[in-house]
Design an enzyme around this catalytic site. Structure first.
Site, mmCIF file in Angstrom:
data_model
loop_
_atom_site.group_PDB
_atom_site.id
_atom_site.type_symbol
_atom_site.label_atom_id
_atom_site.label_comp_id
_atom_site.label_asym_id
_atom_site.label_seq_id
_atom_site.Cartn_x
_atom_site.Cartn_y
_atom_site.Cartn_z
ATOM 1 N N SER A 1 14.536 0.493 -9.808
ATOM 2 C CA SER A 1 15.487 -0.439 -9.194
ATOM 3 C C SER A 1 16.929 -0.029 -9.475
ATOM 4 C CB SER A 1 15.227 -1.826 -9.785
ATOM 5 O OG SER A 1 16.340 -2.663 -9.621
ATOM 6 N N TYR B 1 14.430 -7.555 -16.646
ATOM 7 C CA TYR B 1 13.864 -6.892 -15.458
ATOM 8 C C TYR B 1 14.324 -5.428 -15.410
ATOM 9 C CZ TYR B 1 13.399 -5.498 -10.578
ATOM 10 O OH TYR B 1 13.098 -4.798 -9.431
HETATM 11 N N1 LIG Z 1 12.997 -5.780 -2.584
HETATM 12 C C1 LIG Z 1 14.004 -5.245 -3.258
HETATM 13 O O1 LIG Z 1 15.189 -5.380 -2.889
HETATM 14 C C2 LIG Z 1 13.737 -4.420 -4.503
HETATM 15 C C3 LIG Z 1 14.819 -3.860 -5.170
HETATM 16 C C4 LIG Z 1 14.584 -3.102 -6.310
HETATM 17 C C5 LIG Z 1 13.296 -2.882 -6.768
HETATM 18 N N2 LIG Z 1 12.244 -3.466 -6.109
HETATM 19 C C6 LIG Z 1 10.883 -3.229 -6.649
HETATM 20 O O2 LIG Z 1 10.042 -2.827 -5.579
HETATM 21 C C7 LIG Z 1 8.723 -3.323 -5.782
HETATM 22 C C8 LIG Z 1 8.286 -4.125 -4.566
HETATM 23 O O3 LIG Z 1 9.236 -5.157 -4.370
HETATM 24 P P1 LIG Z 1 9.045 -6.303 -3.282
HETATM 25 O O4 LIG Z 1 10.389 -6.713 -2.856
HETATM 26 O O5 LIG Z 1 8.035 -5.887 -2.281
HETATM 27 O O6 LIG Z 1 8.464 -7.445 -4.222
HETATM 28 P P2 LIG Z 1 7.304 -8.510 -3.947
HETATM 29 O O7 LIG Z 1 7.388 -9.501 -5.054
HETATM 30 O O8 LIG Z 1 7.365 -9.009 -2.560
HETATM 31 O O9 LIG Z 1 5.993 -7.624 -4.108
HETATM 32 C C9 LIG Z 1 5.341 -7.389 -5.333
HETATM 33 C C10 LIG Z 1 3.876 -7.758 -5.161
HETATM 34 O O10 LIG Z 1 3.202 -7.431 -6.372
HETATM 35 C C11 LIG Z 1 2.272 -8.439 -6.677
HETATM 36 N N3 LIG Z 1 2.082 -8.427 -8.138
HETATM 37 C C12 LIG Z 1 2.964 -8.786 -9.091
HETATM 38 N N4 LIG Z 1 2.429 -8.615 -10.307
HETATM 39 C C13 LIG Z 1 1.182 -8.116 -10.103
HETATM 40 C C14 LIG Z 1 0.125 -7.729 -10.971
HETATM 41 N N5 LIG Z 1 0.240 -7.844 -12.307
HETATM 42 N N6 LIG Z 1 -1.018 -7.252 -10.431
HETATM 43 C C15 LIG Z 1 -1.163 -7.146 -9.087
HETATM 44 N N7 LIG Z 1 -0.204 -7.513 -8.216
HETATM 45 C C16 LIG Z 1 0.965 -7.982 -8.729
HETATM 46 C C17 LIG Z 1 2.900 -9.734 -6.165
HETATM 47 O O11 LIG Z 1 1.924 -10.712 -5.858
HETATM 48 C C18 LIG Z 1 3.655 -9.243 -4.923
HETATM 49 O O12 LIG Z 1 2.884 -9.449 -3.756
HETATM 50 C C19 LIG Z 1 8.774 -4.134 -7.068
HETATM 51 O O13 LIG Z 1 8.358 -3.293 -8.126
HETATM 52 C C20 LIG Z 1 10.237 -4.470 -7.222
HETATM 53 O O14 LIG Z 1 10.589 -4.679 -8.564
HETATM 54 C C21 LIG Z 1 12.434 -4.209 -4.984
#
Ligand SMILES: NC(=O)c1ccc[n+]([C@@H]2O[C@H](COP(=O)([O-])OP(=O)(O)OC[C@H]3O[C@@H](n4cnc5c(N)ncnc54)[C@H](O)[C@@H]3O)[C@@H](O)[C@H]2O)c1
Length: 346
Positions: free
Chosen positions: A143, A168
């Site tokens: 991130s 985080y």
């Molecule tokens: N969306 C953004 O702007 C952004 C920015 C920086 C980093 N990220 C990273 O990208 C990744 C995806 O982000 P996103 O926006 O799709 O988030 P999101 O929360 O929509 O997707 C994450 C998914 O992982 C599942 N999950 C969480 N913990 C779990 C576990 N222990 N076992 C199985 N499933 C689990 C959740 O149910 C969720 O559906 C994440 O790692 C997030 O930290 C996203």
């Protein structure tokens, strides 16, 4: 037939990525894992899954990556060639109230994935008539938050990232270090992607632009910190998906300095003023008839812990993968608003 394991497949990025891969390729099988937790609306996660479960090459497993036995069983059963770890407890603010889930999902969960990758080389199983060679490429979500309060812009992967300002961010930086160690020790080709504020249809309801939208729809005033005088490197979901697909296709080749380990920023590389962003969002909501009058904006001082700007230096991703984010902000927000209208007024 290539097999890709995507964790967090019901999430915003995971579901969009799975759908795109399945639409583009007819020789790829996707094994998607998600625990469907209730950090935000579970119905939205189920809706995203509905968009992909009709593909024959998609297998969904409701499961938790903190469950080591399950993770190892999945690797033994499905023999993934590529692993994309997107499952995580996301959200910076939430890590202040609920730190536990960050340690379990982001640290223990990721450790389980790394261990399973390591042991995949010993499986030597015959899968669909070919000998399984183990995981060929591990891609995982990091991130932009790892840059903490760094002031040098744009954020470059060569900058020091030793001062996270949230748990985080600390877990994401830890993931990079864990991947580094495993990649060096067991020659696991790994690519970490530092995502920058991803937005778009079926996005995450906990993110600011989504919350602003819901408030505007309810006719509530919206509160904007530092009078909106902040900049964010907003990145449209299709550009992110396109970048990940380019990365999947090119696993790291051994290099003297980094071995099989790589890190990239993945963003638009064009920071946008927050007030401008909100004004465009409001215009789109008005023109789609989702709201029928302008919303009152309360301009507040800067919040403690907030950063003025996020700005991704994406030249490495451009150079190594010909990554070219192309979505125009107005078009991206208009697509989000059209989806929002359809999803919430059906
Ligand atoms: N969306 C953004 O702007 C952004 C920015 C920086 C980093 N990220 C990273 O990208 C990744 C995806 O982000 P996103 O926006 O799709 O988030 P999101 O929360 O929509 O997707 C994450 C998914 O992982 C599942 N999950 C969480 N913990 C779990 C576990 N222990 N076992 C199985 N499933 C689990 C959740 O149910 C969720 O559906 C994440 O790692 C997030 O930290 C996203």
């Amino acid at each position: 037939m290539k097999r890709i394991l995507i964790t967090g497949v019901a999430g915003f990025i995971g579901a969009s990525l799975a759908r795109e891969i399945l639409s583009l390729s007819n020789n790829t099988e996707i094994i998607g894992v998600d625990n469907l937790n209730n950090y935000y609306d579970v119905d939205l996660k189920k809706w995203r899954l509905k968009q992909i479960e009709h593909f024959d090459a998609f297998i969904f497993i409701k499961g938790d990556i903190t469950d080591k036995v399950l993770v190892h069983k999945l690797f033994e059963k499905y023999c993934p060639d590529i692993v994309i770890n997107l499952a995580a407890q996301a959200g910076v603010r939430h890590s202040i109230e609920q730190p536990d889930s960050y340690i379990s999902s982001n640290i223990v969960g990721f450790y389980n994935i790394l261990e399973a990758c390591r042991h995949s080389y010993n499986l030597k199983k015959i899968y669909k008539k070919t000998i399984y060679q183990g995981v060929q490429h591990l891609i995982y979500a990091s991130s932009s938050s790892v840059y903490g309060t760094n002031e040098k812009m744009p954020y470059s992967i060569d900058d020091k990232v030793d001062c996270p300002v949230s748990l985080y961010a600390a877990t994401k930086k830890s993931n990079e270090l864990m991947a580094y160690a495993y990649s060096k020790l067991y020659c696991i080709p790994s690519t970490g992607l530092r995502f920058f504020t991803v937005y778009g249809p079926a996005g995450r309801p906990d993110m600011a632009y989504f919350k602003f939208t819901s408030q505007m729809v309810k006719g509530e005033n919206i509160q904007i910190y530092n009078s909106g005088n902040m900049e964010r490197d907003f990145t449209y979901i299709d550009d992110i998906v396109d970048g990940i697909i380019k990365v999947i296709e090119n696993r790291p080749i051994k290099d003297k300095k980094e071995g099989y380990y790589r890190i990239y920023n993945i963003g638009s590389g064009k920071p946008q003023n927050l007030l401008y962003f909100i004004n465009i969002l409001e215009e789109c909501l008005l023109s789609e008839g989702v709201i029928n009058k302008n919303i009152k904006k309360e301009l507040l001082p800067m919040q403690l812990g907030d950063v003025f700007q996020t700005y991704a230096d994406i030249k490495e991703l451009e150079k190594d993968f010909k990554f070219k984010p192309s979505m125009d902000l107005k078009e991206g927000l208009s697509r989000f608003v059209k989806w929002y209208k359809e999803y919430y007024t059906k």
